[in-house]
Design a protein around this motif. Structure first.
Motif, PDB file in Angstrom:
ATOM      1  N   GLU A   1      -4.733  12.895  11.761  1.00  0.00           N
ATOM      2  CA  GLU A   1      -5.263  12.325  10.527  1.00  0.00           C
ATOM      3  C   GLU A   1      -4.214  11.466   9.826  1.00  0.00           C
ATOM      4  O   GLU A   1      -4.522  10.383   9.322  1.00  0.00           O
ATOM      5  N   VAL A   2      -2.967  11.922   9.798  1.00  0.00           N
ATOM      6  CA  VAL A   2      -1.888  11.139   9.204  1.00  0.00           C
ATOM      7  C   VAL A   2      -1.656   9.871  10.015  1.00  0.00           C
ATOM      8  O   VAL A   2      -1.481   8.785   9.450  1.00  0.00           O
ATOM      9  N   ARG A   3      -1.668   9.978  11.343  1.00  0.00           N
ATOM     10  CA  ARG A   3      -1.500   8.780  12.193  1.00  0.00           C
ATOM     11  C   ARG A   3      -2.574   7.747  11.888  1.00  0.00           C
ATOM     12  O   ARG A   3      -2.283   6.559  11.753  1.00  0.00           O
ATOM     13  N   HIS A   4      -3.817   8.195  11.787  1.00  0.00           N
ATOM     14  CA  HIS A   4      -4.929   7.279  11.516  1.00  0.00           C
ATOM     15  C   HIS A   4      -4.780   6.629  10.137  1.00  0.00           C
ATOM     16  O   HIS A   4      -4.952   5.416   9.986  1.00  0.00           O
ATOM     17  N   ALA A   5      -4.437   7.428   9.132  1.00  0.00           N
ATOM     18  CA  ALA A   5      -4.267   6.888   7.777  1.00  0.00           C
ATOM     19  C   ALA A   5      -3.098   5.906   7.727  1.00  0.00           C
ATOM     20  O   ALA A   5      -3.168   4.874   7.058  1.00  0.00           O
ATOM     21  N   LEU A   6      -2.031   6.207   8.464  1.00  0.00           N
ATOM     22  CA  LEU A   6      -0.886   5.304   8.515  1.00  0.00           C
ATOM     23  C   LEU A   6      -1.268   3.993   9.197  1.00  0.00           C
ATOM     24  O   LEU A   6      -0.900   2.911   8.748  1.00  0.00           O
ATOM     25  N   ARG A   7      -2.047   4.082  10.273  1.00  0.00           N
ATOM     26  CA  ARG A   7      -2.508   2.871  10.970  1.00  0.00           C
ATOM     27  C   ARG A   7      -3.337   2.019  10.022  1.00  0.00           C
ATOM     28  O   ARG A   7      -3.179   0.803   9.971  1.00  0.00           O
TER      29      ARG A   7
ATOM     30  N   GLU B   1       3.766   5.346  13.755  1.00  0.00           N
ATOM     31  CA  GLU B   1       2.874   6.470  14.030  1.00  0.00           C
ATOM     32  C   GLU B   1       3.595   7.577  14.795  1.00  0.00           C
ATOM     33  O   GLU B   1       3.441   8.758  14.483  1.00  0.00           O
ATOM     34  N   LEU B   2       4.372   7.196  15.796  1.00  0.00           N
ATOM     35  CA  LEU B   2       5.112   8.174  16.591  1.00  0.00           C
ATOM     36  C   LEU B   2       6.085   8.963  15.716  1.00  0.00           C
ATOM     37  O   LEU B   2       6.112  10.189  15.742  1.00  0.00           O
ATOM     38  N   LEU B   3       6.876   8.245  14.922  1.00  0.00           N
ATOM     39  CA  LEU B   3       7.881   8.912  14.106  1.00  0.00           C
ATOM     40  C   LEU B   3       7.255   9.784  13.021  1.00  0.00           C
ATOM     41  O   LEU B   3       7.715  10.903  12.777  1.00  0.00           O
ATOM     42  N   ALA B   4       6.211   9.276  12.387  1.00  0.00           N
ATOM     43  CA  ALA B   4       5.517  10.080  11.371  1.00  0.00           C
ATOM     44  C   ALA B   4       4.924  11.338  12.007  1.00  0.00           C
ATOM     45  O   ALA B   4       5.011  12.431  11.440  1.00  0.00           O
TER      46      ALA B   4
ATOM     47  N   GLY C   1       0.803  -1.217   0.000  1.00  0.00           N
ATOM     48  CA  GLY C   1       0.000   0.000   0.000  1.00  0.00           C
ATOM     49  C   GLY C   1       0.833   1.262   0.000  1.00  0.00           C
ATOM     50  O   GLY C   1       2.047   1.235   0.177  1.00  0.00           O
ATOM     51  N   ARG C   2       0.105   2.368  -0.227  1.00  0.00           N
ATOM     52  CA  ARG C   2       0.757   3.663  -0.300  1.00  0.00           C
ATOM     53  C   ARG C   2      -0.182   4.720   0.250  1.00  0.00           C
ATOM     54  O   ARG C   2      -1.391   4.666   0.016  1.00  0.00           O
ATOM     55  N   LEU C   3       0.392   5.660   0.950  1.00  0.00           N
ATOM     56  CA  LEU C   3      -0.333   6.813   1.474  1.00  0.00           C
ATOM     57  C   LEU C   3       0.352   8.050   0.921  1.00  0.00           C
ATOM     58  O   LEU C   3       1.584   8.142   0.956  1.00  0.00           O
ATOM     59  N   HIS C   4      -0.432   8.973   0.384  1.00  0.00           N
ATOM     60  CA  HIS C   4       0.126  10.221  -0.133  1.00  0.00           C
ATOM     61  C   HIS C   4      -0.845  11.327   0.247  1.00  0.00           C
ATOM     62  O   HIS C   4      -2.019  11.274  -0.133  1.00  0.00           O
ATOM     63  N   ARG C   5      -0.359  12.322   0.994  1.00  0.00           N
ATOM     64  CA  ARG C   5      -1.244  13.373   1.458  1.00  0.00           C
ATOM     65  C   ARG C   5      -0.536  14.722   1.485  1.00  0.00           C
ATOM     66  O   ARG C   5       0.584  14.829   1.962  1.00  0.00           O
TER      67      ARG C   5
END
Length: 144
Positions: free
Chosen positions: A28-34, A56-59, A12-16
Motif C-alpha cells: 500500500e505504501v509502495r502504491h501511494a508513493l508511486r 519504492e524499493l527503499l521505502a 506532494g506529500r504522503l503521510h500514513r
C-alpha cells in the motif's frame, strides 16, 4: 493519505500511520508513493534505474524493517519538492538500527539498510521526539 500542494515548488506529500505487524501496508505504501511520484521528473537518459522504482524499493525496505522489528507500528512520511524526494519512516522503539553486512547465511533478510546506504543520495537515522527513531533517505530525480 496522499496530498498534493501547490506553490513554492512542493509537488506532494504522503503521510500514513501503519499498524503493528501489518505487512499488507508495505504494498500500500509502495502504491501511494508511486502515485505521489507520478509527475516527478524522469531520470536522466541512460540512467541505470528509474528513480521511482528505487524510491519504492527503499521505502519498502524501511517500512518492512519498522513493522518486523518493532511492535508499535510506524509512520511513513514522503515529501516531493522539485527534484528531491525525502522519505521518513518513524517507529516507536528505542535503539538505532545498524546495517548488517550481507552474507549467504542471511538469505534475503538483513539487507534493507545496506540497500538504502548504497542506493540513496543521502540517508540517516535520528532519535525521534519522545520515543523511537526516524530512518530517512533522499533521492534526487536524475540521480538514481
Amino acid at each position: 493519505m496522499a496530498e498534493r500542494h501547490g506553490g513554492a515548488g512542493v509537488r506532494g506529500r504522503l503521510h500514513r500511520r501503519l499498524g503493528s505487524g501489518d505487512l499488507t501496508a508495505v504494498p500500500e505504501v509502495r502504491h501511494a508513493l508511486r502515485d505521489l511520484l507520478e509527475k516527478w521528473p524522469e531520470p536522466d537518459a541512460g540512467s541505470p534505474a528509474d528513480a521511482a522504482d528505487v524510491a519504492e524499493l527503499l521505502a519498502s525496505e524501511l517500512v518492512t524493517n519498522a513493522l518486523i522489528h518493532t511492535d508499535q507500528g510506524a509512520v511513513v512520511t514522503a515529501t516531493v519538492e522539485d527534484s528531491r524526494l525525502h522519505v521518513e519512516v518513524r517507529d516507536f522503539m528505542a535503539g538505532l538500527p545498524v546495517p548488517d553486512v550481507p552474507t549467504a547465511d542471511l538469505g534475503t533478510s538483513g539487507r534493507g539498510l545496506v540497500l538504502v546506504e548504497r542506493l540513496a543520495d543521502a540517508w540517516g537515522v535520528r532519535t525521534a521526539q519522545g520515543v523511537g527513531k526516524v530512518v530517512w533517505f533522499e533521492l534526487h530525480a536524475g540521480a538514481a
